[in-house]
Write an enzyme that holds these catalytic residues in place. Structure first.
Site, short mmCIF file in Angstrom:
data_model
loop_
_atom_site.label_atom_id
_atom_site.label_comp_id
_atom_site.label_asym_id
_atom_site.label_seq_id
_atom_site.Cartn_x
_atom_site.Cartn_y
_atom_site.Cartn_z
N GLU A 126 -16.81 -46.40 24.34
CA GLU A 126 -17.00 -45.02 24.83
C GLU A 126 -18.48 -44.76 25.08
O GLU A 126 -19.33 -45.44 24.48
CB GLU A 126 -16.48 -44.04 23.78
CG GLU A 126 -17.34 -44.00 22.54
CD GLU A 126 -16.63 -43.47 21.30
OE1 GLU A 126 -15.63 -44.06 20.88
OE2 GLU A 126 -17.11 -42.46 20.76
N LYS A 128 -22.23 -43.45 24.78
CA LYS A 128 -23.09 -42.93 23.70
C LYS A 128 -23.80 -41.71 24.28
O LYS A 128 -24.62 -41.83 25.19
CB LYS A 128 -24.08 -44.00 23.27
CG LYS A 128 -24.95 -43.56 22.12
CD LYS A 128 -25.74 -44.74 21.57
CE LYS A 128 -26.50 -44.39 20.32
NZ LYS A 128 -27.51 -43.35 20.50
N ASP A 130 -26.31 -38.67 24.66
CA ASP A 130 -27.69 -38.45 24.24
C ASP A 130 -27.89 -36.97 23.88
O ASP A 130 -28.38 -36.19 24.68
CB ASP A 130 -28.62 -38.88 25.38
CG ASP A 130 -30.05 -39.05 24.89
OD1 ASP A 130 -30.28 -38.93 23.67
OD2 ASP A 130 -30.92 -39.30 25.74
N TYR A 236 -16.23 -37.47 18.22
CA TYR A 236 -16.00 -38.92 18.28
C TYR A 236 -15.87 -39.57 16.90
O TYR A 236 -15.71 -40.77 16.79
CB TYR A 236 -17.11 -39.63 19.07
CG TYR A 236 -18.52 -39.31 18.62
CD1 TYR A 236 -18.97 -39.67 17.36
CD2 TYR A 236 -19.40 -38.64 19.47
CE1 TYR A 236 -20.25 -39.37 16.94
CE2 TYR A 236 -20.70 -38.34 19.06
CZ TYR A 236 -21.12 -38.70 17.80
OH TYR A 236 -22.37 -38.40 17.38
N LYS A 324 -27.02 -50.54 24.13
CA LYS A 324 -27.94 -49.65 24.84
C LYS A 324 -28.11 -50.06 26.30
O LYS A 324 -28.02 -51.24 26.64
CB LYS A 324 -29.32 -49.68 24.16
CG LYS A 324 -29.31 -49.29 22.69
CD LYS A 324 -28.80 -47.88 22.43
CE LYS A 324 -29.87 -46.83 22.52
NZ LYS A 324 -30.88 -46.81 21.50
N CYS A 429 -63.01 -55.34 9.86
CA CYS A 429 -62.19 -54.14 9.93
C CYS A 429 -63.01 -53.02 10.58
O CYS A 429 -64.11 -52.71 10.10
CB CYS A 429 -61.76 -53.74 8.53
SG CYS A 429 -60.96 -52.13 8.48
N CYS A 432 -63.69 -50.19 7.68
CA CYS A 432 -64.50 -50.35 6.47
C CYS A 432 -65.44 -51.54 6.55
O CYS A 432 -66.13 -51.84 5.57
CB CYS A 432 -63.61 -50.46 5.23
SG CYS A 432 -62.72 -52.01 5.12
N CYS A 447 -57.28 -56.63 7.24
CA CYS A 447 -58.49 -56.20 6.57
C CYS A 447 -58.38 -56.60 5.11
O CYS A 447 -57.34 -56.40 4.48
CB CYS A 447 -58.60 -54.69 6.70
SG CYS A 447 -59.70 -53.94 5.51
N CYS A 453 -60.57 -49.71 1.57
CA CYS A 453 -60.51 -49.41 3.00
C CYS A 453 -59.84 -48.05 3.18
O CYS A 453 -58.67 -47.88 2.84
CB CYS A 453 -59.72 -50.48 3.73
SG CYS A 453 -59.51 -50.08 5.48
S1 IVH Z 1 -20.31 -43.00 16.17
C1 IVH Z 1 -20.36 -44.02 11.73
N1 IVH Z 1 -20.06 -42.46 18.72
O1 IVH Z 1 -25.64 -42.00 18.13
C2 IVH Z 1 -20.64 -43.96 13.18
N2 IVH Z 1 -22.15 -41.98 17.68
O2 IVH Z 1 -27.52 -43.99 17.22
C3 IVH Z 1 -21.03 -42.63 13.65
N3 IVH Z 1 -23.79 -40.93 19.16
O3 IVH Z 1 -26.06 -40.65 14.95
C4 IVH Z 1 -21.54 -42.57 15.02
N4 IVH Z 1 -22.53 -40.88 20.96
O4 IVH Z 1 -25.54 -39.03 16.90
C5 IVH Z 1 -20.88 -42.45 17.66
N5 IVH Z 1 -19.70 -41.97 20.95
C6 IVH Z 1 -20.50 -41.96 19.90
C7 IVH Z 1 -21.80 -41.45 19.97
C8 IVH Z 1 -22.62 -41.49 18.83
C9 IVH Z 1 -23.72 -40.56 20.45
C10 IVH Z 1 -25.00 -40.78 18.33
C11 IVH Z 1 -24.78 -40.20 16.96
C12 IVH Z 1 -25.37 -41.23 16.01
C13 IVH Z 1 -26.30 -41.96 16.91
C14 IVH Z 1 -26.59 -43.36 16.41
#
Ligand code: IVH
Length: 708
Positions: A126, A128, A130, A236, A324, A429, A432, A447, A453
Site C-alpha cells: 500500500e 506510504k 507522507d 492502516y 522508499k 582539531c 582545540c 581529535c 576539547c
Molecule cells: S504501518 C507497526 N502503513 O510511516 C507499523 N505506516 O516510517 C506501523 N506511514 O510512523 C506503520 N503510511 O506514520 C504504515 N501505509 C502505511 C503508512 C505508514 C505512512 C508512516 C507512519 C509511520 C511511518 C514510518
C-alpha cells in the site's frame, strides 16, 4: 517593529540579511514564549514576522535558511498539549531502498519463521502516506482520545482537533469494546494550494508543503482553526484491541473500512516478491496524479498469526517494511568545506553549498562523510566516483532521500575552475588544536583532546539531553551551548545539569534575573530537570554517548542486566578479558567485541568513570522493564541454544525465551543456567557438561515452557 517594508525592492544581499535578522528575532520570540510568561511580542507581531519571512522566502527561494522559521511548525503551540502514554507503542518502519532489499526482507521473514522459499507467504502492499501518524482510541464505539505519535511511547493529546477531521468517525457501530485505530493525517495537494492562497490573502502563515500544513493544522491549541483546515485521514493499522479485527491484514483493513474509515484503494494483496515490486512500480507511476504526497510503498505480512510470531525489534516490526521511492538529485556549486567535531571527536567534513532545491527542500549543507570520501576512496580503500576528488569551487551533485542528511554524491570535473586545489584535510582539531589522528582501520580522523576539547564536550552534552536520551524540556542544544560557557552556572559535564538549581541558590538565585529568564521560567527548568532524575536504565546508558552503544543496544544491555548496579558491577569486572563477565557481556546477542571493548573502557577509565558515578549519584535509575514473566519457569535464567532446532528457528526460539523473561546468551559460561541442545551440538554441549549445566533437547525445552 518595522514590518511594513514590502519585498520587491529588496536586493538579494538585503534579503539574505533580512532573513538572518528574522530568524534571530523569531528564535528569540520562541524561546521567550516557552521560557517566560511575558513574551516580548504579541501573537499578531509574531505572525507578521513569520509572514514577512515567508514572503521573502517565496521571492528568494535560494536564500531559504537551514534553520528557516517557516520549517518550525507549530513551535509556539507545542507546550500546550497534555501528554498521552500509548497503550501499545507506536512503531516506525524499517526501510528498503531497492528490489534487492525487498527480496532480502522476504528471505529474512522466511528464515525467521523457518518457511521454505516456495512456501506461500502473502503480503499487502500500500502507499506510504507522507503525513503524520495519529492514534484514535474508541471505547464502546465512542471516540475518546486522539494522540500524535510523539516519541512512540508518549504523544500529544489532540482529541479536540481530531474531532474536526471529517474522515474520522466520532462513533462506530458494532466496534469492539476497546479499539485503537492508527493511520495518517494528511492534506491533499488541492486543499494545500487553496489553504496557502487563503493564508496569503488574509496575511496568515504560508506552509512549505502539505505535510507541514497538516502537522501545523492538527497541532493547533484552538480547535476552531483545525476545523477550518481541510485535513484527511487514512486508517492502516491499529493499537490496543479488546477483540481481533480479522485474521489477516487485508481483512482488518476491510473491517476498518466497514467501520467508516477511509482506507487506501491502492492496497493490494501480493503473493510473490515479483508482485510486490510490480505493484510498487504501478504506485510510483501514479504518484504525481494521486493528489496527495506519498514517499514509498509499505509491505506487510498478511497473516496476522505470522505477524504475531514475527513481533518487533526495538522500534520496528519484523513483519513490515517501507520501500522508499528513489532519492532526489540536484547539481550546485561547492562553496566551502568546514570541519565539524562530533561527540566522539570525529572530524566530519561538511559541504557548504550554493543553496539548491532538492525534492522541494532548499539544501545548503551536505555531508562529505570523511577524508577518504573527498579524495575518491571508500572505507575499504577502493576507488569511488572513478577516483575523482572533490574540491572547493567544484560543481557537485547533491542527493537527498527522505529525512536523511543530504550528501554530496558526485562531481563534474569538466566544470572545475582552474584555480581549484585538492582539499587538505586538517591534522589538528579545529576547535582545540589537539592532534587529530586516524587509527588503523578507522575511516575517521579523531581529535585526541577528549574532555578538554570544548566541541566534544558540548556535543556529548547535546546528545545527553536529546530526545531519545534525557529529553529535558527547555534544555535543548541551544541552551546547552549557552550554559557551557556560562561564567556563573557552567554546565561542563552531565552531572552539572543536576546541580544547577543548587548552584544557582548558592549564587543568589541569579537565574531569575537573567536576560530572557524570569522566576517562573527558572522554576520550570528546575522542575523539568527534577522530572528526569528518575530515568530508565536503557535511556541513561544511551545518553552517556559511549561509542558504538546506540539506542537499541543500550536497551538490549539494560534488559540483560536488569539493574544499573548489576550492570556496573559486571562491566567493571568485565575488564578481566579472560573472566566470565567479559564472556557474558560478549554473549549478549547484538553486542559485538568492538562495542563491548568501548563499554568496558568507558567504565574503567578513571576520569570518565568518575563523571558517570557523579552523575548517577544525582539520579534514581529505574530497572529495565522486563516482560511480565510471573509464573515463567525460565524467568531470569540464562539460556543458550545450540545445534539444530527442528520445531522453530533459532531467532524465534530466542524471542520466545526472552518474552518469558530469560536471558539468551550465545556462549556457555559458569553463568549459564540451561543449555538447549539440538542435533549436531558440539563444543557448547561439551563445555556445559564439564560445568555441570542442565541440558535439555528441543522437546524438553518446549515441555518446560508449555503453557507459560
Ligand atoms: S504501518 C507497526 N502503513 O510511516 C507499523 N505506516 O516510517 C506501523 N506511514 O510512523 C506503520 N503510511 O506514520 C504504515 N501505509 C502505511 C503508512 C505508514 C505512512 C508512516 C507512519 C509511520 C511511518 C514510518
Amino acid at each position: 517593529m518595522s514590518n511594513s517594508i514590502s519585498t520587491p525592492e529588496l536586493t538579494e544581499n538585503e534579503a539574505r540579511e533580512e532573513l538572518a535578522r528574522l530568524a534571530e528575532l523569531l528564535q528569540r520570540a520562541n524561546t521567550l514564549y516557552h521560557a517566560e510568561d511575558a513574551p516580548e511580542i504579541s501573537d499578531a507581531e509574531y505572525d507578521s514576522l513569520k509572514r514577512r519571512n515567508a514572503e521573502i522566502e517565496i521571492r528568494f527561494p535560494q536564500l531559504k535558511r537551514q534553520d528557516s522559521p517557516s520549517e518550525q511548525v507549530g513551535a509556539r503551540v507545542s507546550v500546550g498539549f497534555s501528554k498521552v502514554t500509548h497503550a501499545v507503542r507506536m512503531m516506525s518502519l524499517g526501510n528498503a531502498f531497492d528490489d534487492e532489499d525487498v527480496a532480502d526482507f522476504d528471505k529474512s521473514i522466511r528464515k525467521y519463521l523457518g518457511l521454505a522459499s516456495d512456501a506461500r507467504l502473502a503480503f499487502t502492499a500500500e502507499p506510504k502516506i507522507d503525513g503524520l501518524s495519529l492514534s484514535l482510541r474508541y471505547e464502546n464505539g465512542q471516540l475518546i482520545q486522539a494522540a500524535t505519535r510523539g516519541d512512540g511511547e508518549v504523544g500529544e493529546n489532540v482529541t479536540a482537533n481530531a474531532r474536526m477531521v471529517s474522515d474520522i468517525p466520532q462513533q462506530i457501530e458494532n466496534a469492539p469494546e476497546i479499539l485503537e485505530v492508527r493511520g495518517e493525517v494528511y492534506m491533499s495537494h488541492e486543499d494545500f494550494e487553496r489553504l496557502n492562497a487563503r493564508q496569503a490573502e488574509t496575511g496568515g502563515k504560508l506552509f512549505a508543503n502539505p505535510r507541514n500544513a497538516a502537522a501545523g493544522s492538527l497541532r493547533q491549541l484552538d480547535s476552531e482553526i483545525t476545523r477550518s483546515r481541510p485535513l484527511r485521514f487514512f486508517a492502516y493499522a491499529w493499537g490496543e484491541l479488546s477483540a481481533p479485527l480479522a485474521d489477516s491484514q487485508m481483512g482488518a483493513i476491510e473491517q476498518l473500512n466497514s467501520f467508516g474509515f477511509s482506507t487506501n484503494e491502492l492496497t493490494q494483496l501480493c503473493e510473490t516478491t515479483q508482485e510486490m515490486l510490480s505493484h510498487y512500480r504501478d504506485i510510483e507511476a501514479q504518484r504525481s496524479t494521486l493528489g496527495y504526497d506519498i514517499d514509498g510503498v509499505v509491505y506487510k505480512v498478511n497473516d496476522l498469526a505470522l505477524q504475531a510470531r514475527l513481533g518487533f525489534r526495538s522500534t520496528t516490526p519484523r513483519w513490515a517494511i517501507a520501500h522508499k521511492f528513489p532519492a532526489e538529485l540536484a547539481w550546485t556549486r561547492l562553496e566551502a568545506i568546514d570541519i565539524q567535531v562530533g561527540r566522539t571527536g570525529a572530524l566530519s567534513p561538511v559541504a557548504r553549498l550554493h543553496p539548491v532545491t532538492v525534492g522541494g527542500v532548499v539544501v545548503s549543507n551536505a555531508t562529505l562523510h570523511n577524508e577518504d570520501y573527498i579524495v575518491g576512496r571508500d572505507s575499504k580503500g577502493e576507488t569511488i566516483r572513478d577516483g575523482k576528488d572533490i574540491r572547493v569551487g567544484d560543481w557537485v551533485q547533491v542527493y537527498r532521500a527522505g529525512d536523511v542528511i543530504p550528501k554530496v554524491a558526485d562531481v563534474d570535473v569538466s566544470k572545475r575552475p582552474g584555480e581549484a586545489k585538492p582539499y587538505v584535510f586538517p591534522t589538528k582539531c579545529p576547535e582545540c588544536q589537539s592532534d587529530a589522528i586516524r587509527e588503523e582501520g578507522d575511516a575517521v580522523r579523531r581529535c585526541t583532546g577528549g574532555l578538554i576539547c570544548p566541541a566534544q564536550a558540548v556535543e556529548k552534552l547535546k546528545h545527553f539531553v536529546s530526545r531519545k536520551a534525557f529529553d529535558i524540556e527547555g534544555l535543548g542544544a541551544k541552551q546547552i551551548e549557552m550554559f557551557y560557557d556560562d561564567p556563573d552556572l557552567p554546565i561542563k559535564a552531565p552531572v552539572d545539569i543536576f546541580t544547577l538549581q543548587q548552584r544557582d541558590a548558592a549564587n543568589l538565585n541569579k537565574m531569575a534575573n537573567r536576560k530572557g529568564w524570569g522566576a517562573q521560567s527558572a522554576g520550570n527548568l528546575w522542575a523539568a530537570i527534577d522530572e528526569k532524575r528518575a530515568i530508565p536504565f536503557g535511556r541513561l546508558l544511551f545518553a552517556l554517548g559511549i561509542r558504538h552503544t546506540g539506542e537499541s543496544s543500550a536497551n538490549l544491555i539494560a534488559n540483560h542486566y536488569g539493574s544499573w548496579s548489576e550492570f556496573e558491577r559486571a562491566v567493571t569486572a568485565a575488564s578481566d578479558l579472560s573472566g566470565p563477565e567479559w564472556e557474558d557481556l560478549l554473549g549478549i546477542d547484538g553486542v559485538g567485541e568492538v562495542m563491548a571493548r568501548a563499554l568496558v573502557s568507558a567504565f574503567s577509565q578513571s576520569a570518565e568513570r568518575e563523571s558517570i558515578d557523579d552523575l548517577v549519584r544525582q539520579l534514581q535509575v529505574k530497572d529495565a522493564k522486563r516482560p511480565d514473566s510471573s509464573g515463567s519457569p525460565v524467568a531470569e535464567k540464562t539460556v543458550v541454544f545450540t545445534g539444530t532446532l527442528e520445531k522453530m528457528t533459532r531467532a524465534e526460539a530466542k524471542a520466545r525465551a526472552e518474552a518469558l523473561g530469560a536471558k539468551v546468551s550465545g556462549s556457555v559460561s559458569k553463568k549459564t543456567d540451561l543449555l538447549v541442545a539440538g542435533p549436531g551440538a558440539g563444543s557448547k554441549a561439551k563445555k556445559a557438561a564439564e560445568l555441570g549445566i542442565e541440558t535439555l533437547d528441543e522437546d524438553g525445552w518446549l515441555q518446560l515452557i508449555e503453557g507459560a
